[in-house]
Design a protein around this motif. Structure first.
Motif, PDB file in Angstrom:
ATOM      1  N   ASN A 185      60.045  29.751  84.997  1.00 62.55           N
ATOM      2  CA  ASN A 185      60.013  29.194  83.978  1.00 62.55           C
ATOM      3  C   ASN A 185      61.418  29.142  82.728  1.00 62.55           C
ATOM      4  N   THR A 186      61.395  28.491  82.239  1.00 59.90           N
ATOM      5  CA  THR A 186      62.681  28.130  81.735  1.00 59.90           C
ATOM      6  C   THR A 186      62.569  28.222  80.231  1.00 59.90           C
ATOM      7  N   VAL A 187      63.609  27.656  79.173  1.00 55.93           N
ATOM      8  CA  VAL A 187      63.062  27.421  77.644  1.00 55.93           C
ATOM      9  C   VAL A 187      64.271  25.527  76.825  1.00 55.93           C
ATOM     10  N   PHE A 188      63.888  24.922  77.618  1.00 50.77           N
ATOM     11  CA  PHE A 188      64.580  23.970  76.222  1.00 50.77           C
ATOM     12  C   PHE A 188      65.096  23.870  75.267  1.00 50.77           C
TER      13      PHE A 188
ATOM     14  N   GLN B 279      67.184  16.322  81.356  1.00 51.96           N
ATOM     15  CA  GLN B 279      66.877  17.900  81.120  1.00 51.96           C
ATOM     16  C   GLN B 279      66.154  18.389  82.236  1.00 51.96           C
TER      17      GLN B 279
ATOM     18  N   GLU C  61      53.444  36.143  85.253  1.00 52.19           N
ATOM     19  CA  GLU C  61      54.271  34.616  84.896  1.00 52.19           C
ATOM     20  C   GLU C  61      53.280  33.605  86.050  1.00 52.19           C
TER      21      GLU C  61
ATOM     22  N   LEU D  12      66.246  23.817  90.783  1.00 55.62           N
ATOM     23  CA  LEU D  12      65.261  24.832  91.162  1.00 55.62           C
ATOM     24  C   LEU D  12      64.729  24.130  93.372  1.00 55.62           C
TER      25      LEU D  12
ATOM     26  N   TRP E 234      66.643  19.814  85.805  1.00 50.94           N
ATOM     27  CA  TRP E 234      66.103  21.661  86.015  1.00 50.94           C
ATOM     28  C   TRP E 234      65.378  21.601  87.391  1.00 50.94           C
TER      29      TRP E 234
ATOM     30  N   GLN F 258      62.657  24.842  70.081  1.00 45.22           N
ATOM     31  CA  GLN F 258      61.907  25.201  71.509  1.00 45.22           C
ATOM     32  C   GLN F 258      60.886  24.839  72.925  1.00 45.22           C
TER      33      GLN F 258
END
Lengths: 140, 140, 140
Positions: free
Chosen positions: A2-5, A20, C32, A28, A24, A132
């Protein structure tokens, strides 16, 4: 995975962040699965819309202002949540009817979007904000 | 485990394709997980709605035309994106507020829909279109 | 790893059930992944909205009544689906534009919601109802 833009906004507008998300997923090595996006706010939205003619975005924002006018518009005197400014409650209304979460199938390493589809953060507030978007990729 | 469903449309209408999704899941032997649907266009929508009384669909389409009237309606002279016809920009507006993606939990080999819920492709354009819906099943 | 949440309603209102979802994820030991929610009805909705000032919910319900008025309102005489009462068809209209499914990324054992975001069941009908929300957690 997971990530946060993060997207910085300066008033109502549509911000295309498709690239973006794609970058990502590329990093991955994502091949097949689903990417889930959730905007972590209640006065802006996610949206998948046409990425060709920018007039579409102008008209969308204009229409949203017509169906959910600012709190200082004569038709909106009944609003009770007005302490945060005339653009705050309409921003919540717009956020209720535009997507807060999106899921995009991924196949052969690419999001299965249509040719004319872009992924947008739609800002509804007038003041600058730091927005976010939480993202998870799930392989299938 | 992804696929693309194709639906041919001939003007504004709601197309129930629940049975296509159910048949695909059956063929996969899907037992437990989530099915994700994404419509690959920006002028039609996905929708989960009542599958009993067809009047519900008629009224829904009628209401959408009232809150997002055609571009040649007197109340819509402010539109700027008009080159693709009077039904195009309203189609984008409707597509912004109806779902573009849907996720349906699957348990015991069946979608966990309610008794009266059907899955629809809602066409907003007047001309015939070939619409694609990307789908992924993820076992859990 | 699926479940069904049940909420009893007694007229139009927003019911915060964030804590029920969080408790279920805690019991599962979810770390997760993504939680998917689907409301199994076509006259109520899911929503992620501000959980701070309750006036936001009041104004949201008031606005929905203005854009989709009851069937006995002078502006709604064109409705055809009226057998189930004046609040039924507007409930379907509201259910079409508010979310029917939501997906929330989970990271470090917690839903990645923003500080001010709560998960709501929004009832659109006047009579008491027993509402079900199907849920699946998928680890990633």
């Amino acid at each position: 995975m997971n990530t946060v833009f993060t997207i910085h906004t300066t008033g109502p507008a549509c911000h295309d962040f498709t690239h973006q998300v794609a970058a990502w997923l590329r990093d991955l090595g994502a091949q097949e699965g689903v990417v889930t996006l959730l905007v972590r706010h209640t006065s802006c939205s996610l949206l998948i819309q046409e990425n060709a003619d920018p007039d579409v975005q102008t008209d969308l924002l204009g229409w949203l202002d017509r169906i959910a006018p600012p709190g200082d518009h004569p038709s909106m005197t009944w609003l009770t949540h007005v302490l945060e400014g005339p653009d705050d409650m309409p921003a919540h209304l717009k956020a209720a009817i535009l997507p807060v979460s999106l899921q995009i199938p991924v196949g052969d390493g690419r999001m299965m979007l249509g040719t004319w589809q872009g992924i947008y953060l739609v800002e509804h507030r007038r003041a600058p904000h730091r927005r976010q978007i939480a993202a998870v990729f799930q392989a299938s």
